[in-house]
Write an enzyme that holds these catalytic residues in place. Structure first.
Site, mmCIF file in Angstrom:
data_model
loop_
_atom_site.group_PDB
_atom_site.id
_atom_site.type_symbol
_atom_site.label_atom_id
_atom_site.label_comp_id
_atom_site.label_asym_id
_atom_site.label_seq_id
_atom_site.Cartn_x
_atom_site.Cartn_y
_atom_site.Cartn_z
ATOM 1 N N HIS A 8 -13.975 -3.373 8.828
ATOM 2 C CA HIS A 8 -13.301 -3.067 7.562
ATOM 3 C C HIS A 8 -13.450 -4.167 6.532
ATOM 4 O O HIS A 8 -12.686 -4.249 5.581
ATOM 5 C CB HIS A 8 -11.809 -2.764 7.776
ATOM 6 C CG HIS A 8 -11.571 -1.724 8.820
ATOM 7 N ND1 HIS A 8 -12.105 -0.465 8.736
ATOM 8 C CD2 HIS A 8 -10.891 -1.760 9.987
ATOM 9 C CE1 HIS A 8 -11.752 0.230 9.800
ATOM 10 N NE2 HIS A 8 -11.028 -0.533 10.579
ATOM 11 N N LYS B 162 0.814 -1.215 0.000
ATOM 12 C CA LYS B 162 0.000 0.000 0.000
ATOM 13 C C LYS B 162 0.852 1.272 0.000
ATOM 14 O O LYS B 162 0.450 2.279 -0.575
ATOM 15 C CB LYS B 162 -0.918 0.008 1.233
ATOM 16 C CG LYS B 162 -2.001 -1.069 1.218
ATOM 17 C CD LYS B 162 -2.899 -0.911 2.436
ATOM 18 C CE LYS B 162 -3.614 -2.182 2.851
ATOM 19 N NZ LYS B 162 -4.780 -2.528 2.067
ATOM 20 N N ARG C 138 -6.842 -8.176 -9.278
ATOM 21 C CA ARG C 138 -7.492 -9.476 -9.470
ATOM 22 C C ARG C 138 -8.995 -9.271 -9.600
ATOM 23 O O ARG C 138 -9.473 -8.146 -9.517
ATOM 24 C CB ARG C 138 -7.225 -10.352 -8.244
ATOM 25 C CG ARG C 138 -7.665 -9.631 -6.971
ATOM 26 C CD ARG C 138 -7.637 -10.499 -5.743
ATOM 27 N NE ARG C 138 -7.732 -9.707 -4.538
ATOM 28 C CZ ARG C 138 -8.845 -9.251 -3.998
ATOM 29 N NH1 ARG C 138 -10.007 -9.480 -4.586
ATOM 30 N NH2 ARG C 138 -8.841 -8.541 -2.888
HETATM 31 P P1 ADP Z 1 -7.682 -4.037 3.226
HETATM 32 O O1 ADP Z 1 -6.723 -4.150 2.090
HETATM 33 O O2 ADP Z 1 -7.189 -4.688 4.472
HETATM 34 O O3 ADP Z 1 -9.074 -4.445 2.861
HETATM 35 P P2 ADP Z 1 -8.230 -1.213 2.744
HETATM 36 O O4 ADP Z 1 -7.136 -0.260 2.646
HETATM 37 O O5 ADP Z 1 -8.863 -1.686 1.475
HETATM 38 O O6 ADP Z 1 -7.742 -2.487 3.590
HETATM 39 O O7 ADP Z 1 -9.369 -0.625 3.693
HETATM 40 C C1 ADP Z 1 -10.463 -1.404 4.128
HETATM 41 C C2 ADP Z 1 -11.564 -0.521 4.686
HETATM 42 O O8 ADP Z 1 -11.108 0.257 5.785
HETATM 43 C C3 ADP Z 1 -12.109 0.495 3.729
HETATM 44 O O9 ADP Z 1 -13.102 -0.056 2.919
HETATM 45 C C4 ADP Z 1 -12.670 1.569 4.656
HETATM 46 O O10 ADP Z 1 -13.920 1.189 5.170
HETATM 47 C C5 ADP Z 1 -11.706 1.550 5.798
HETATM 48 N N1 ADP Z 1 -10.674 2.584 5.595
HETATM 49 C C6 ADP Z 1 -9.510 2.434 4.961
HETATM 50 N N2 ADP Z 1 -8.788 3.581 4.972
HETATM 51 C C7 ADP Z 1 -9.536 4.488 5.617
HETATM 52 C C8 ADP Z 1 -9.349 5.874 5.984
HETATM 53 N N3 ADP Z 1 -8.232 6.527 5.689
HETATM 54 N N4 ADP Z 1 -10.336 6.485 6.669
HETATM 55 C C9 ADP Z 1 -11.481 5.829 7.003
HETATM 56 N N5 ADP Z 1 -11.692 4.544 6.710
HETATM 57 C C10 ADP Z 1 -10.747 3.865 6.023
#
Ligand code: ADP
Length: 666
Positions: free
Chosen positions: A234, A115, A296
């Protein structure tokens, strides 16, 4: 491409094979010894066993997969999602062995794999990214200072993260250091990489992602957005397309940013650009930020298929074979609205703890699309993700799509293990959800109402039927002969038959009395009474079973099923379901956790031990952390005491019910 090996299991393996077959491609399944009789194996043209149950030795073994592909002469490998789908070394192993990998290049995967690096790259390409620290310095004090300058609340994220793992929201500086440690521990256990980044926590966050597709001829298109804001921890729970409240301007800005992101890495195949969106004041052109790219196919791809009419797996296979994208951007449009719910074997009442068990009754309603990898009689295994099925509806408008999904969830029966089906039904029936007024915190904020289990007398009455007429619990279909003998058995020469049944309702034991008051054409009608159970009608409830899936309650025929195993009775009546403990003669109590010991609630692995023998501990304190079914959970003691015995160490694999820790007697 004449043959395709699918390096996955469950619903996605079945899903991929379906499209491959439609294109005349021979399908090859791989399976672990635990999956020998799984649907994906039975549906494939050929299948190869690649190792033992543990995913690290089977579905995650690059050597075993390449070997299986070479042995079967597979032209291509589709990785599905999860497992090795985002592993560049797997792509390289395919290339080295002259096997076409269905997905992007190893280089594109690497660019987006972490990331932090992905955010740097996107910043350069001019795509808006979430404010925060995504550099190399991992010193705890430095990160804490960064958090302070970003401004609380912040989100700690594992750079290698996925599935919400290694992610912690921190609201106050005093919580930072403990959260950092726990995020790092989870990250290093799950991804072998403890490296984290710190992000500003976006208020009223919504998760909106854009489906992109690239080919080897330099074309990139987007297939519009999906809204995945209904989440728990999440993790996505409900996904829909298009996003509620999306304007043409914001859609343009977001899809353009997504196409820019894909072009920046010469992306080929299906990918998803995830944005975090500030939903505090509608959707704004400057109110979304890049979070990460998934290189993917996504779990939620069917909602995009529904609104665009595109078979995304077919596109993946065509692009992998070197063909250009079948449609140009101008030829793509949105038709209606689609929504998906994921049915998991998990227990919402017990904090969504993953559940195992045999699917004694399984019948998904076909009101909408069903993507599933299990059938009735299958065992839910502790080794893998407990996703049982995805239900997907499509309608001209959003409310109709949600109402259809609610109906589909209510009309689907899953008994024998705990599931989130009823929770999902409540969620998609919720007025606020149907109105589109929610952000990612919605489920947590309404959890009580969404998982509440008030005692429902009709469910209790139906559960008792399984104990009084055991045939009900085991037979899936009842022949006329056995129906007759049930009736005869129940009637005694001198009058109606009386029986009693005892079960656990919530935390207490209740005995119901049943008297046979009549017969239907197939079974007996019983009147159940429960004096000690609050809310149970004084006159009793009359119950009869009409078939495996229908029953009659107080004279009304309706959908209802009940099954029992040694310890539980599972009941579903319309949309409602519940489970009740069976009280076996001689056992003092059932279902309660022994105060003196912590036993493994399911098979899993101990990932951390937070205490030592002799420690003084308090009720509610987390003493062990265990990972089961891809989730980490804390095991807490239920009373104050002193740790007398510790029977496990970090890294141990433990069987369900094994005593892990004991407190000294009070
Ligand atoms: P993962 O790869 O573990 O799924 P992500 O980066 O895709 O993690 O984030 C998963 C979820 O976490 C997002 O869909 C959102 O709901 C929450 N999230 C991620 N970053 C933020 C942020 N900066 N502020 C608020 N919520 C966030």
């Amino acid at each position: 491409m004449r043959s395709l090996l699918v390096a996955n299991r469950g619903e996605i393996a079945c899903r991929v094979m379906r499209s491959a077959k439609q294109q005349g491609i021979k399908t090859i399944a791989v399976y672990s010894t635990a999956d020998e009789h799984a649907q994906h194996v039975l549906q494939a043209d050929t299948a190869v066993c690649i190792g033992p149950a543990l995913a690290s030795e089977s579905y995650l073994s690059i050597d075993a997969l390449i070997d299986a592909a070479l042995r079967t002469g597979a032209d291509a490998i589709h990785p599905g999602y999860g497992f090795l789908s985002e592993n560049p070394e797997f792509v390289e192993a395919c290339v080295a062995n002259n096997i076409q990998f269905v997905g992007p290049s190893a280089a594109a995967m690497r660019a987006m794999g972490l990331k932090d690096a992905a955010k740097v790259l996107m910043e350069k390409a001019g795509v808006p990214v979430v404010p925060g620290y995504h550099g190399d310095n991992q010193d705890a004090a430095f990160l804490e200072a960064q958090a302070l300058s970003i401004g609380y609340p912040v989100l700690i994220k594992a750079r290698a993260g996925g599935g919400g793992k290694g992610m912690r929201r921190v609201d106050e500086p005093t919580e930072f250091s403990a959260s950092l440690m726990s995020a790092q521990r989870e990250a290093s256990a799950s991804f072998g990489d403890a490296h984290v980044l710190i992000e500003k926590f976006i208020s009223h966050p919504r998760h909106i992602e854009v489906q992109v597709f690239g080919d080897s001829h330099g074309n990139v298109v987007h297939l519009f957005e999906r809204d995945c804001s209904l989440q728990r921890r999440h993790q996505k729970v409900i996904e829909e397309a298009p996003a509620p409240g999306m304007s043409a301007q914001v859609r343009d800005a977001m899809t353009q940013a997504a196409v820019t992101a894909a072009r920046a890495i010469n992306y080929e195949g299906a990918g998803t650009i995830e944005f975090i969106v500030d939903g505090s004041d509608g959707l704004q052109v400057d109110g979304f930020w890049f979070m990460e790219m998934n290189t993917r196919l996504q779990v939620e791809h069917p909602v995009t298929e529904a609104i665009t009419g595109v078979d995304l797996v077919e596109w993946q296979l065509r692009v992998a074979a070197g063909e250009p994208l079948p449609l140009s951007q101008d030829e793509l449009s949105i038709q209606g609205h689609s929504v998906e719910a994921r049915i998991y074997a998990e227990d919402p009442e017990a904090g969504f703890l993953p559940a195992t068990g045999r699917l004694q009754r399984l019948d998904f309603s076909d009101i909408g699309r069903v993507d599933s990898g299990v059938v009735q009689g299958d065992e839910v295994l502790p080794f893998y993700d407990p996703l049982l099925a995805k239900l997907i509806t499509h309608a001209p408008d959003r409310i109709s799509a949600f109402n259809l999904l609610a109906q589909q969830l209510a009309a689907s029966t899953v008994l024998g293990t705990q599931t989130n089906r009823e929770f999902l039904w409540r969620l998609v029936s919720d007025e606020q959800v149907q109105a589109g007024f929610f952000d990612t915190a919605f489920i947590d904020q309404h959890l009580q109402a969404l998982v509440a289990k008030d005692c429902q007398p009709q469910l209790v009455a139906l559960a008792c039927l399984a104990l009084i007429e055991p045939a009900v619990a085991t037979a899936t279909t009842l022949s006329v002969n056995s129906a007759v003998s049930t009736q005869l058995g129940a009637w005694q020469l001198w009058g109606p038959c009386h029986r009693t049944a005892t079960l656990m309702v919530g935390d207490s034991v209740h005995t119901l009395s049943a008297v046979q008051v009549g017969v239907t054409s197939t079974s007996s009608v019983w009147r159940m009474c429960a004096e000690s159970l609050e809310g149970f009608p004084e006159a009793g409830i009359e119950v009869a079973r009409l078939s495996a899936t229908r029953c009659q309650i107080d004279g009304v025929d309706q959908a209802g099923s009940v099954v029992a195993d040694e310890s539980l009775v599972h009941v579903q009546l319309g949309a409602w379901s519940d489970k009740f403990g069976r009280v076996i003669a001689g056992a003092a109590s059932l279902g309660g956790v022994a105060d003196d010991a912590i036993a493994a609630p399911m098979p899993g692995r101990i990932v951390a031990v937070h205490c030592a023998v002799g420690d003084v501990v308090a009720a509610g304190q987390a003493l062990l952390s265990m990972e089961a079914m891809k989730m980490e959970q804390d095991l807490c003691c239920t009373r104050d005491g002193v740790v007398e015995a510790l029977n496990v160490a970090t890294g141990d694999q433990v069987a369900q019910g094994l005593e892990l820790l004991r407190l000294a007697a009070d």
